[in-house]
Scaffold this active site. Structure first.
Site, mmCIF file in Angstrom:
data_model
loop_
_atom_site.group_PDB
_atom_site.id
_atom_site.type_symbol
_atom_site.label_atom_id
_atom_site.label_comp_id
_atom_site.label_asym_id
_atom_site.label_seq_id
_atom_site.Cartn_x
_atom_site.Cartn_y
_atom_site.Cartn_z
ATOM 1 N N ASP A 171 0.751 -1.578 0.016
ATOM 2 C CA ASP A 171 -0.065 0.169 0.170
ATOM 3 C C ASP A 171 0.860 1.439 -0.278
ATOM 4 O O ASP A 171 1.533 0.912 0.420
ATOM 5 C CB ASP A 171 -1.226 0.262 1.513
ATOM 6 C CG ASP A 171 -2.197 -0.962 1.341
ATOM 7 O OD1 ASP A 171 -2.484 -0.869 0.024
ATOM 8 O OD2 ASP A 171 -2.738 -1.547 2.223
ATOM 9 N N ARG A 200 -1.013 -0.624 -8.428
ATOM 10 C CA ARG A 200 -2.396 -0.151 -7.573
ATOM 11 C C ARG A 200 -2.740 1.662 -8.086
ATOM 12 O O ARG A 200 -1.865 2.003 -8.004
ATOM 13 C CB ARG A 200 -2.917 -0.737 -6.768
ATOM 14 C CG ARG A 200 -4.203 -0.539 -6.460
ATOM 15 C CD ARG A 200 -4.322 0.104 -5.385
ATOM 16 N NE ARG A 200 -4.489 -1.500 -4.367
ATOM 17 C CZ ARG A 200 -4.426 -1.873 -2.774
ATOM 18 N NH1 ARG A 200 -3.662 -0.895 -2.521
ATOM 19 N NH2 ARG A 200 -4.015 -3.002 -2.800
HETATM 20 C C1 FAD Z 1 -8.372 -1.169 -3.324
HETATM 21 C C2 FAD Z 1 -8.442 0.579 -3.041
HETATM 22 C C3 FAD Z 1 -6.732 0.489 -2.325
HETATM 23 C C4 FAD Z 1 -6.719 1.787 -2.016
HETATM 24 N N1 FAD Z 1 -5.843 1.797 -1.707
HETATM 25 C C5 FAD Z 1 -4.540 3.137 -1.323
HETATM 26 C C6 FAD Z 1 -3.149 3.308 -1.109
HETATM 27 O O1 FAD Z 1 -2.676 2.110 -0.880
HETATM 28 N N2 FAD Z 1 -3.205 4.446 -0.706
HETATM 29 C C7 FAD Z 1 -3.550 6.036 -0.775
HETATM 30 O O2 FAD Z 1 -3.384 7.057 -0.675
HETATM 31 N N3 FAD Z 1 -4.798 5.701 -0.659
HETATM 32 C C8 FAD Z 1 -5.620 4.336 -1.193
HETATM 33 N N4 FAD Z 1 -7.260 3.625 -1.479
HETATM 34 C C9 FAD Z 1 -8.135 4.980 -1.208
HETATM 35 C C10 FAD Z 1 -8.081 6.540 -2.457
HETATM 36 O O3 FAD Z 1 -7.252 6.375 -2.861
HETATM 37 C C11 FAD Z 1 -9.145 6.822 -2.918
HETATM 38 O O4 FAD Z 1 -8.659 7.853 -1.553
HETATM 39 C C12 FAD Z 1 -10.985 6.247 -2.584
HETATM 40 O O5 FAD Z 1 -11.027 5.114 -3.213
HETATM 41 C C13 FAD Z 1 -11.233 7.209 -2.394
HETATM 42 O O6 FAD Z 1 -11.496 7.679 -3.453
HETATM 43 P P1 FAD Z 1 -12.172 7.337 -5.052
HETATM 44 O O7 FAD Z 1 -11.356 7.088 -6.307
HETATM 45 O O8 FAD Z 1 -12.988 6.226 -5.578
HETATM 46 O O9 FAD Z 1 -13.242 8.398 -5.546
HETATM 47 P P2 FAD Z 1 -14.718 9.460 -4.315
HETATM 48 O O10 FAD Z 1 -14.324 10.522 -5.511
HETATM 49 O O11 FAD Z 1 -13.643 10.042 -3.483
HETATM 50 O O12 FAD Z 1 -15.048 8.400 -5.013
HETATM 51 C C14 FAD Z 1 -16.014 7.982 -5.855
HETATM 52 C C15 FAD Z 1 -17.804 7.960 -5.168
HETATM 53 O O13 FAD Z 1 -17.264 6.691 -4.547
HETATM 54 C C16 FAD Z 1 -17.529 6.529 -3.326
HETATM 55 N N5 FAD Z 1 -16.768 6.579 -1.866
HETATM 56 C C17 FAD Z 1 -15.562 6.857 -2.033
HETATM 57 N N6 FAD Z 1 -14.745 6.429 -1.243
HETATM 58 C C18 FAD Z 1 -16.048 6.009 0.195
HETATM 59 C C19 FAD Z 1 -15.741 5.384 1.371
HETATM 60 N N7 FAD Z 1 -14.768 4.825 2.097
HETATM 61 N N8 FAD Z 1 -17.130 5.097 1.901
HETATM 62 C C20 FAD Z 1 -18.454 4.999 1.011
HETATM 63 N N9 FAD Z 1 -18.423 5.650 -0.138
HETATM 64 C C21 FAD Z 1 -17.149 6.285 -0.285
HETATM 65 C C22 FAD Z 1 -18.888 8.083 -2.754
HETATM 66 O O14 FAD Z 1 -20.240 7.127 -3.585
HETATM 67 C C23 FAD Z 1 -17.811 9.151 -3.958
HETATM 68 O O15 FAD Z 1 -18.950 9.451 -4.642
HETATM 69 C C24 FAD Z 1 -7.493 2.732 -1.892
HETATM 70 C C25 FAD Z 1 -8.709 2.327 -2.304
HETATM 71 C C26 FAD Z 1 -9.150 1.378 -3.189
HETATM 72 C C27 FAD Z 1 -10.614 0.720 -3.777
#
Ligand code: FAD
Length: 303
Positions: free
Chosen positions: A127, A178
């Site tokens: 991560d 990723r």
């Molecule tokens: C498999 C995976 C691994 C990840 N690993 C890392 C990592 O190693 N380092 C790192 O910095 N970040 C990591 N992240 C987090 C990532 O960086 C984002 O902060 C997070 O995924 C939200 O961004 P988004 O692209 O979904 O867009 P957003 O615009 O934030 O979300 C899009 C939509 O998804 C929904 N949503 C998003 N997050 C949530 C939540 N937590 N709860 C409920 N609804 C939500 C909402 O409806 C939102 O409108 C990871 C995410 C995923 C999916």
């Protein structure tokens, strides 16, 4: 009331809430406290056509003993994944394995884990944490990559440096990335903070990864615009299913997830579990007010 003030009022009391309340707020995002709860969640996801990645909750170890406990828990997880014949890999935060106080110790612990995972045909994802760890994480990943094929890491689209990091990684051969937006709060001089800019960066990085021959790109997002962009790109370029997988967090955007599975895209769900769920939940809730907003919305929408 401004959105920021609303969020501050929302998150300020979180560390003082009773554990049971924070558990109610967090439980759909966490499999449980022990390995068996993680296996059970993964089994259900596998049955629904999704692969999984388990993450033992924990970060910022400060002692050798903590590192050993985390390493051993991951070793047990690897054995359990194999014994239970689960379609599952593991995701690790290097700070959990001592990155911040002893990089060699961290490297050794990772080598032990990746060796065991390799014997069992399991992939290990590193991560990405906040920007103070970006360079040291990528350095350690490069070192591990020289010895192992079954390891990958994460690139955060909000960091301005990411295009150059991706170019660098691709230069040294096939790389397992990723791609996510990034979850930490970072200053504007090193990170895009505007949602449109972060999306633009995500799209450009995704193209860069596919064009540069990255291996099995993890498209980690719940953003419907980005999912649509990725699906169109995959179709336009006729990208084989073996070259990518969508990735989502447990309990998030389940309809979007189901649609992708229905359209036969490979999809992996990130399954956090562990004793340290409270610290993790409080930290995540405080770090990203958006998540606090989602969680509170989810809490109310259940009624
Ligand atoms: C498999 C995976 C691994 C990840 N690993 C890392 C990592 O190693 N380092 C790192 O910095 N970040 C990591 N992240 C987090 C990532 O960086 C984002 O902060 C997070 O995924 C939200 O961004 P988004 O692209 O979904 O867009 P957003 O615009 O934030 O979300 C899009 C939509 O998804 C929904 N949503 C998003 N997050 C949530 C939540 N937590 N709860 C409920 N609804 C939500 C909402 O409806 C939102 O409108 C990871 C995410 C995923 C999916």
């Amino acid at each position: 009331m401004s959105v920021n003030l609303f969020h501050r009022l929302l998150i300020a009391p979180i560390p003082y809430l009773p554990k049971s309340v924070v558990w109610q707020l967090s439980r759909r995002y966490i499999a449980g406290t022990d390995l068996n709860s993680a296996y059970e969640t993964v089994r259900a996801l596998n049955a629904a056509g999704c692969s999984a990645t388990v993450d033992v909750l924990g970060e910022d170890s400060t002692e050798v003993a903590e590192v050993e406990v985390a390493r051993d828990l991951y070793l047990s997880a690897l054995d359990g994944i194999t014994d239970n014949a689960l379609d599952c890999n593991i995701s690790i935060k290097l700070s959990d394995l001592g990155l911040r106080f002893d990089r060699e110790l961290c490297f050794e612990a990772m080598s032990t884990l990746i060796t065991r995972a390799d014997e069992q045909g399991i992939f290990v994802r590193i991560d990405m944490e906040d920007s103070s760890a970006t360079s040291i994480t990528l350095d350690l990943y490069r070192r591990l990559r020289e010895q192992f094929d079954n390891v990958g890491t994460v690139i955060q689209a909000y960091l301005r440096r990411s295009a150059s990091d991706v170019a660098d990684l691709l230069k040294s051969g096939p790389t397992h990335i990723r791609l996510c937006k990034g979850i930490y709060v970072e200053p504007e001089d090193i990170a895009f903070t505007d949602a449109t800019e972060i999306r633009r960066s995500y799209c450009e990085l995704l193209e860069q990864l596919f064009d540069g021959g990255a291996v099995r790109v993890g498209i980690a997002t719940h953003d419907p615009e980005l999912v649509e962009f990725a699906e169109r790109l995959i179709e336009r370029r006729n990208i084989d299913r073996s070259r990518y997988e969508f990735q989502m967090l447990l309990g998030v955007a389940e309809n979007l997830r189901a649609g992708l599975v229905e359209r036969r895209h490979p999809l992996r769900v990130y399954v956090p579990f562990g004793e340290r769920w409270f610290a993790y939940s409080v930290r995540r809730l405080r770090e990203n007010p958006e998540i606090a907003g989602h969680i509170v919305r989810n809490l109310f929408s259940r009624h």
